[in-house]
Design an enzyme around this catalytic site. Structure first.
Site, PDB file in Angstrom:
ATOM      1  N   HIS A  63      68.034  37.309 144.144  1.00 35.10           N
ATOM      2  CA  HIS A  63      69.224  37.519 143.320  1.00 35.10           C
ATOM      3  C   HIS A  63      69.641  38.986 143.274  1.00 35.10           C
ATOM      4  CE1 HIS A  63      66.255  38.372 140.007  1.00 35.10           C
ATOM      5  NE2 HIS A  63      67.198  39.214 139.634  1.00 35.10           N
ATOM      6  N   ASP A  93      63.583  32.595 145.012  1.00 33.49           N
ATOM      7  CA  ASP A  93      64.146  33.890 144.617  1.00 33.49           C
ATOM      8  C   ASP A  93      63.386  35.046 145.267  1.00 33.49           C
ATOM      9  OD1 ASP A  93      65.970  35.576 143.400  1.00 33.49           O
ATOM     10  OD2 ASP A  93      64.827  35.755 141.543  1.00 33.49           O
ATOM     11  N   GLY A 162      67.136  45.628 136.422  1.00 33.38           N
ATOM     12  CA  GLY A 162      66.902  46.614 137.468  1.00 33.38           C
ATOM     13  C   GLY A 162      65.477  46.578 137.992  1.00 33.38           C
ATOM     14  N   SER A 164      63.892  43.718 138.635  1.00 35.15           N
ATOM     15  CA  SER A 164      63.723  42.541 139.485  1.00 35.15           C
ATOM     16  C   SER A 164      63.386  42.974 140.906  1.00 35.15           C
ATOM     17  CB  SER A 164      64.999  41.697 139.508  1.00 35.15           C
ATOM     18  OG  SER A 164      65.237  41.118 138.247  1.00 35.15           O
ATOM     19  N   THR A 180      60.330  38.929 138.657  1.00 30.55           N
ATOM     20  CA  THR A 180      61.423  38.003 138.958  1.00 30.55           C
ATOM     21  C   THR A 180      62.373  37.798 137.793  1.00 30.55           C
ATOM     22  OG1 THR A 180      60.019  36.814 140.521  1.00 30.55           O
ATOM     23  CG2 THR A 180      61.969  35.656 139.743  1.00 30.55           C
ATOM     24  N   ALA A 181      61.860  37.591 136.584  1.00 27.58           N
ATOM     25  CA  ALA A 181      62.738  37.129 135.512  1.00 27.58           C
ATOM     26  C   ALA A 181      62.288  37.633 134.153  1.00 27.58           C
ATOM     27  CB  ALA A 181      62.775  35.600 135.497  1.00 27.58           C
TER      28      ALA A 181
END
Length: 302
Positions: A63, A93, A162, A164, A180-181
């Site tokens: 992403h 992802d 930022g 990620s 990731t999240a």
């Protein structure tokens, strides 16, 4: 009082100093600035990446790249270099970039235990590499709603936009996951529930991206549903649905409780376990049928 002083002295002598994170690990973490038209730039225009393989291969979150096929990498020493997209997989992802320069590969760790001290390293708000530390809060999280295939390490290390694609590392700087999240519900504020894709999943996907340009995802050859505690007699697991091949070792209504020694509690756990394997791989499946535990080895479709 004397006994207390002796106890304090003994404690001070035996206590070990805190271990600082090796500074050189920062050389393996980069800022990732995808090359997107201004009108397509998202709320989070920068991300992070981890040097995963020799030859300038950098892993990041899919992403972060979005539709971009190139990105600028900002290194710890301030240099900026161009990298091209090798491949990207939205189901996990995970994306892989390649720069025409050899960069220091981060050291690889192992699956951490619960409450292991870990640090998240990345590029919050485009400020450059920053380190925040916490512990491993949970392992093998699935079904959070972020990705189709999840094998998350949950941590309370502070993660902000930022970061990620950044690294989750142990106290000695060894990689255990890729950030990731942020589980924030309706806010971008950090609330101490953050997720990193496990090193196992990262290497599984990134290796395919490097070697084939795409993630070669294995498929589970059976349909399953969530356990209904009111109608199903199994203590936990997911229920196999008909139809099943005549040659299948399973029966409709069997409860899958483990795959490759990973506990199965919901369908997302099946996707996670199979996502770590390759087409054609043998997998060990443990089922429960009328109080009996049955272990079978099946081969995933090629």
């Amino acid at each position: 009082m004397a006994a207390f002083l002796i106890f304090v002295a003994a404690f001070v002598i035996s206590a070990q100093p805190a271990q600082a994170l090796p500074e050189e690990v920062l050389n393996s973490i980069v800022a990732v600035v995808p090359d997107l038209p201004i009108r397509q730039r998202l709320k989070e225009p920068e991300g992070s990446g981890v040097v995963l393989f020799t030859g300038g291969y950098v892993a990041t979150a899919a992403h972060v790249m979005g539709p971009a096929t190139t990105a600028r990498l900002r290194l710890q020493d301030g240099r900026q270099i161009t990298a091209g997209l090798v491949g990207s997989d939205t189901a996990t992802d995970i994306a892989l970039l390649k720069a025409d320069i050899d960069l220091p590969v981060i050291g690889m760790g192992t699956v951490p235990a619960l409450a292991t001290p870990v640090c998240a390293i990345g590029n919050p708000f485009g400020l450059g590499n920053s380190v925040s530390c916490g512990v491993v809060s949970a392992l093998r999280r699935t079904g959070t709603g972020f990705n189709q295939i999840e094998d998350f390490i949950q941590t309370d290390a502070t993660v902000n936009p930022g970061m990620s694609g950044g690294a989750l590392v142990t106290a000695d700087g060894k990689l255990v996951g890729i950030v990731t999240a942020i589980f924030t519900k309706d806010s971008d504020a950090n609330i101490g529930v953050n997720f990193a894709s496990s090193l196992d999943l990262l290497l599984r996907v990134a290796t395919d991206l490097r070697d084939y340009g795409a993630y070669r995802q294995a498929a589970f050859p059976f349909r399953v549903r969530r356990l209904n505690t009111e109608q199903d007699k199994a203590p936990f697991g997911v229920i196999l649905l008909p139809p099943l091949p005549e040659t299948s070792p399973f029966r409709p209504g069997d409860a899958i409780i483990e795959i490759d020694r990973r506990p199965i509690r919901k369908p997302a756990d099946v996707a996670s376990a199979i996502g770590l394997r390759r087409p054609g791989d043998p997998v060990e499946v443990v089922t429960e049928r009328a109080g009996q535990t049955i272990t079978q080895i099946i081969e995933l479709p090629k």
